[in-house]
Enzyme design. Structure first.
Site, PDB file in Angstrom:
ATOM      1  N   ASP A   1      49.864  53.019  57.143  1.00  0.00           N
ATOM      2  CA  ASP A   1      48.944  53.974  56.199  1.00  0.00           C
ATOM      3  C   ASP A   1      49.918  54.993  55.565  1.00  0.00           C
ATOM      4  O   ASP A   1      51.018  55.140  56.044  1.00  0.00           O
ATOM      5  CB  ASP A   1      47.777  54.391  56.922  1.00  0.00           C
ATOM      6  CG  ASP A   1      48.313  54.910  58.616  1.00  0.00           C
ATOM      7  OD1 ASP A   1      49.408  55.027  58.567  1.00  0.00           O
ATOM      8  OD2 ASP A   1      47.307  55.267  59.350  1.00  0.00           O
TER       9      ASP A   1
ATOM     10  N   GLU B   1      38.595  53.642  59.761  1.00  0.00           N
ATOM     11  CA  GLU B   1      37.671  54.595  60.634  1.00  0.00           C
ATOM     12  C   GLU B   1      36.410  53.763  61.300  1.00  0.00           C
ATOM     13  O   GLU B   1      36.146  52.558  60.780  1.00  0.00           O
ATOM     14  CB  GLU B   1      37.013  55.733  59.691  1.00  0.00           C
ATOM     15  CG  GLU B   1      38.054  56.676  59.328  1.00  0.00           C
ATOM     16  CD  GLU B   1      38.614  57.607  60.323  1.00  0.00           C
ATOM     17  OE1 GLU B   1      38.593  57.415  61.469  1.00  0.00           O
ATOM     18  OE2 GLU B   1      39.049  58.699  59.905  1.00  0.00           O
TER      19      GLU B   1
ATOM     20  N   HIS C   1      39.840  54.659  66.063  1.00  0.00           N
ATOM     21  CA  HIS C   1      40.240  54.195  64.659  1.00  0.00           C
ATOM     22  C   HIS C   1      41.957  53.561  64.958  1.00  0.00           C
ATOM     23  O   HIS C   1      42.548  54.179  65.944  1.00  0.00           O
ATOM     24  CB  HIS C   1      40.220  55.214  63.659  1.00  0.00           C
ATOM     25  CG  HIS C   1      41.518  56.239  63.530  1.00  0.00           C
ATOM     26  ND1 HIS C   1      41.067  57.341  63.185  1.00  0.00           N
ATOM     27  CD2 HIS C   1      42.584  56.407  63.787  1.00  0.00           C
ATOM     28  CE1 HIS C   1      42.289  58.196  63.134  1.00  0.00           C
ATOM     29  NE2 HIS C   1      42.937  57.431  63.497  1.00  0.00           N
TER      30      HIS C   1
ATOM     31  N   ASN D   1      38.648  58.654  68.005  1.00  0.00           N
ATOM     32  CA  ASN D   1      37.308  58.095  67.549  1.00  0.00           C
ATOM     33  C   ASN D   1      37.464  56.552  67.608  1.00  0.00           C
ATOM     34  O   ASN D   1      36.551  55.681  67.144  1.00  0.00           O
ATOM     35  CB  ASN D   1      36.934  58.377  66.242  1.00  0.00           C
ATOM     36  CG  ASN D   1      37.676  58.100  65.186  1.00  0.00           C
ATOM     37  OD1 ASN D   1      38.861  57.558  65.221  1.00  0.00           O
ATOM     38  ND2 ASN D   1      37.245  58.602  63.945  1.00  0.00           N
TER      39      ASN D   1
HETATM   40  C1  GLP Z   1      46.378  58.904  62.724  1.00  0.00           C
HETATM   41  C2  GLP Z   1      47.136  57.613  62.147  1.00  0.00           C
HETATM   42  C3  GLP Z   1      46.881  56.741  63.237  1.00  0.00           C
HETATM   43  C4  GLP Z   1      47.188  57.236  64.585  1.00  0.00           C
HETATM   44  C5  GLP Z   1      46.316  58.306  64.885  1.00  0.00           C
HETATM   45  C6  GLP Z   1      46.620  59.037  66.308  1.00  0.00           C
HETATM   46  O1  GLP Z   1      45.253  58.874  62.244  1.00  0.00           O
HETATM   47  N1  GLP Z   1      46.840  57.066  60.868  1.00  0.00           N
HETATM   48  O2  GLP Z   1      47.798  55.419  62.984  1.00  0.00           O
HETATM   49  O3  GLP Z   1      47.142  56.373  65.721  1.00  0.00           O
HETATM   50  O4  GLP Z   1      46.587  59.570  63.897  1.00  0.00           O
HETATM   51  O5  GLP Z   1      47.346  59.958  66.248  1.00  0.00           O
HETATM   52  P1  GLP Z   1      48.136  60.710  67.424  1.00  0.00           P
HETATM   53  O6  GLP Z   1      49.123  59.573  68.218  1.00  0.00           O
HETATM   54  O7  GLP Z   1      48.935  61.687  66.990  1.00  0.00           O
HETATM   55  O8  GLP Z   1      47.227  60.959  68.276  1.00  0.00           O
END
Ligand code: GLP
Length: 248
Positions: A68, A144, A139, A137
């Protein structure tokens, strides 16, 4: 589905890096990696950097596709996911940057650009191993809750929860992009192998819902239960909500 619980982030990074490196060695052709951003996979990338310095892993023919990217951030913006990948991995291993792909958050025609991203993955033969983190959440990538389980690469709006979670990386809440381009859940499920990493007490509910809850668009990561080759590598603190014994 395999669930591996490790003591800390460093052990998680080492386990994940070695798991994928072993699969890379089995395949005698350009290997296609699906990569994720966020703080969770950082120890995996650090482990690869160190393995590469010791000659234990070779990225020279590896092709990567990131999950992404924020809409509206240039690749040079220090919070863009392209910048993150260069900084955490690509600048430190023997990869050809021309073989690294991240969705284009600045594309004028986003729909065409998303279709081209999907076509490029197909043209490369599909993803061998997809790395995932998980949002608090539930995702995956930026799919989402409420995302269709068959969704493909597209532009999505971020939820208030995600904007708040990600605001820690920006100067202020208003600087956090409100939309992103993300591979779909269907795109992720097309990968041959998937590994999801999670760490921290704030992921306990999302992890338990993903692994032991019903398969539902309310928890996008629960769609992984339908995949034949998925591994969850969790630190102890993220795994405390699991109640069942996971055998395969
Ligand atoms: C973002 C990314 C996700 C990732 C999530 C969790 O939203 N798009 O791919 O898994 O953050 O991030 P973190 O690993 O910093 O908790």
């Amino acid at each position: 589905m395999k669930v591996i619980v490790v003591k800390d982030k460093k052990a998680m990074g080492k386990k994940g890096a070695e798991l994928i490196a072993a699969d890379m060695k089995k395949k005698d052709r350009p290997y296609v990696l699906g990569l994720a951003t966020g703080s969770t996979p950082e120890p995996v990338y650090a482990a690869w950097v160190s393995m590469c310095k010791k000659g234990q892993i070779d990225f020279s023919t590896v092709i990567t596709f990131n999950l992404d990217e924020y809409v509206g951030l240039k690749p040079t913006h220090d919070q863009s996911y392209r910048y993150f990948m260069n900084d955490k991995l690509f600048n430190h291993v023997n990869i050809n940057k021309k073989n690294t792909f991240v969705p284009d958050g600045m594309a004028r025609d986003i729909e065409t650009s998303c279709a081209a991203y999907e076509a490029k993955i197909d043209a490369c033969g599909g993803i061998d191993y997809q790395v995932l983190g998980i949002g608090s959440n539930g995702h995956i990538a930026f799919n989402e809750p409420g995302s269709s389980l068959g969704s493909r690469t597209r532009k999505v709006k971020l939820t208030a929860n995600t904007i708040k979670d990600n605001s820690r990386f920006f100067k202020s809440m208003k600087d956090v992009p409100k939309s992103a381009i993300t591979m779909g859940i269907g795109t992720v499920l097309d990968a041959e192998n998937i590994v999801l990493f999670a760490t921290g007490a704030n992921k306990v509910k999302a992890v338990a819902d993903a692994i032991e809850g019903p398969i539902t668009a309310s928890c996008p990561a629960s769609a992984l239960q339908t995949h034949p080759n998925v591994t969850f590598i969790l630190t102890k603190d993220a795994a405390t909500g699991l109640k069942l014994m996971h055998q395969s």
